[in-house]
Design an enzyme around this catalytic site. Structure first.
Site, PDB file in Angstrom:
ATOM      1  N   GLU A 122       4.674  -4.165   4.573  1.00 15.62           N
ATOM      2  CA  GLU A 122       3.405  -4.551   3.950  1.00 15.62           C
ATOM      3  C   GLU A 122       2.902  -5.899   4.470  1.00 15.62           C
ATOM      4  O   GLU A 122       2.541  -6.791   3.699  1.00 15.62           O
ATOM      5  CB  GLU A 122       3.543  -4.582   2.424  1.00 15.62           C
ATOM      6  N   GLU A 267       6.511   4.535   0.029  1.00 13.72           N
ATOM      7  CA  GLU A 267       7.070   4.148  -1.269  1.00 13.72           C
ATOM      8  C   GLU A 267       6.192   4.706  -2.368  1.00 13.72           C
ATOM      9  O   GLU A 267       4.971   4.563  -2.333  1.00 13.72           O
ATOM     10  CB  GLU A 267       7.149   2.617  -1.405  1.00 13.72           C
TER      11      GLU A 267
END
Length: 482
Positions: A122, A267
């Site tokens: 991220e 995720e």
């Protein structure tokens, strides 16, 4: 056709159907390792296999974990932490060394089925304030070239796990989606490169965070079992935020000329503690709902078909940063010791989750507030603060599993958390005139007072070497006079 030939054809069709069903139910899991008492890698690999989890996503490339996955048949995504991006972006040689040591060796010599390298984690989060904007793409390019040079570029693909905040929509309709204006040009460069090398776009989608960040977010829209006000986007009906979020990405890719790029959900999950909406009931509702949602290969309105996804996460991590919230340490579908938290059917595993095997706990003893202790003792507050600053107390507080504890029980929970993290050292239960060791489980209802598992540093009932033990006693003695 003779009877024998007919039986052969029918048997082949049944086998193919069985294989298709198993493929449909394939699910991955994130294996995080930020824990004070981690399970042995071999135990975790058996846990994955026992539960039919066929893919695993790692956040680094530690050899212990990769060696444990040797010959397991589990597909692996290895990770490169953000703090390595600068070096890999500025040195093709460093990228080649990283690939040789962490990918080639395991793929070619150790029979580890590495499918992806996740470059960063991220890295374009708004909260990073652009720290990794200039290094992520060059690092991705150098890793790709290193994989090609190693002769495994067709076998191992590169990707970047991105938070869903890299795209947005101007309305609640996914069709208005596009990449964030501040990174749009960079994103187009990256996805063009991925498309060229047949690499997937990896995105992390968290309906829980939507609910956590916005008090006005429609509660049932976060789940998969009914929302009273579906969104109609030009005939596409959205009854849950996952589909809407996923299709916002599909629209962003399509608008920029890459509508066929494959997508991995890196995720997705729901925590079980640390917040008023983080509990067993809602986690089971979300995760089972998600499994049912993807099991029929329905996909989303804009992208029908199988959804490639990794649950977040496999096991709780009591050493994770809690900067985003106390829930960060409670994403696992298993507790820290590999015990299932709730009933969850992962595809073909209709009997629910299977616990980790051969896990050894420390002795059944807990450090608690002494019955003779005075709650008005001036040492109570600093002692609790000391314990919780060095152990995990995220199950205490409003909306948590331990929210109904009284004052004495709260103090005991803090003391025991520290005591267990220190492997039940005698010196870790010597809060001045306040603590005592007991053998009766002080757990109350859903609030579990932990007993840690044995690790390489906690043999023989959790006692470390005498010099370390003495040092801790000196520290605790000094603390008494603070």
């Amino acid at each position: 056709m003779g009877l024998l030939g007919l039986n052969f054809v029918m048997g082949t069709k049944i086998l193919m159907l069985f294989m298709m069903v198993n493929t449909v139910h394939s699910i991955g899991a994130n294996w995080g390792t930020q824990a004070t008492h981690p399970l042995p890698p071999s135990t975790v690999v058996k846990l994955l296999k026992d539960n039919g989890i066929q893919k695993v996503k790692l956040f680094d490339a530690e050899s212990n974990f990769l060696n444990a996955l040797r010959g397991s048949g589990i597909e692996v995504m290895v990770g490169i932490p953000n703090d390595m991006l600068y070096t890999l972006a500025n040195s093709p040689a460093a990228a080649e060394r990283w690939v040789e040591r962490n990918v080639s060796l395991h793929v070619l010599s150790n029979s580890v089925d590495i499918r992806y390298v996740a470059v960063g984690n991220e890295p374009f989060l708004s909260t990073f304030n652009g720290t990794y904007l200039s290094t992520t793409f060059p690092a991705l390019q150098n890793i790709q070239e290193a994989l090609i040079k190693a002769g495994i570029g067709n076998r191992v693909k590169v990707t970047i796990p991105l938070n869903a905040d890299v795209y947005q929509s101007s309305t609640e309709q996914p069709s208005t989606g596009d990449f964030r204006p501040d990174i749009r040009d960079l994103m187009v460069e990256i996805i063009s490169f991925m498309s060229l090398h047949a690499a997937p776009f990896t995105v992390n989608i968290y309906p829980f965070i939507s609910l956590y960040n916005d008090a006005n977010f429609p509660f049932d829209y976060a789940f998969f079992d009914g929302y009273s006000s579906p969104i109609n986007d030009n005939g596409n009906i959205y009854t849950n935020v996952f589909d809407a979020n996923y299709d916002t990405l599909v629209w962003a890719l399509q608008k920029n000329g890459f509508g066929n790029l494959s997508i991995i959900v890196g995720e997705i999950g729901w925590p079980t503690d640390g917040d008023q909406n983080a509990n067993m009931r809602l986690a089971q509702r979300f995760n089972q709902g998600f499994m049912s949602h993807i099991s029929g290969n329905r996909g989303t309105p804009m992208r029908p078909g199988p959804v490639d996804a990794y649950l977040f996460s496999l096991i709780d991590e009591d050493a994770k940063s809690i900067q985003p919230g106390n829930f960060e340490r409670h994403w696992g579908i298993f507790y820290f010791d590999g015990t299932p938290k709730y009933n969850l059917r992962l595809g073909g595993n209709l009997g629910g989750l299977i616990p980790a095997s051969n896990v050894r706990h420390l002795p059944r003893r807990w450090c608690v507030l002494s019955p003779s202790a005075n709650l008005q003792d001036p040492q109570v507050i600093p002692s609790v603060s000391y314990a919780c600053s060095r152990a995990d107390c995220t199950s205490l507080g409003y909306g948590t599993s331990c929210q109904n504890l009284n004052a004495q029980q709260n103090i005991s929970y803090a003391f025991n958390s520290y005591y267990q993290e220190k492997n039940q050292l005698d010196s870790a239960c010597r809060f001045p005139n306040l603590s005592v060791i007991m053998k009766n489980d002080p757990s109350v209802g859903e609030c579990r007072f932990k007993i840690m598992i044995q690790t390489s540093n906690s043999r023989n009932g959790g006692f470390l070497s005498e010099p370390v033990n003495m040092l801790l006693q000196v520290i605790m003695l000094l603390f008494t006079f603070l």
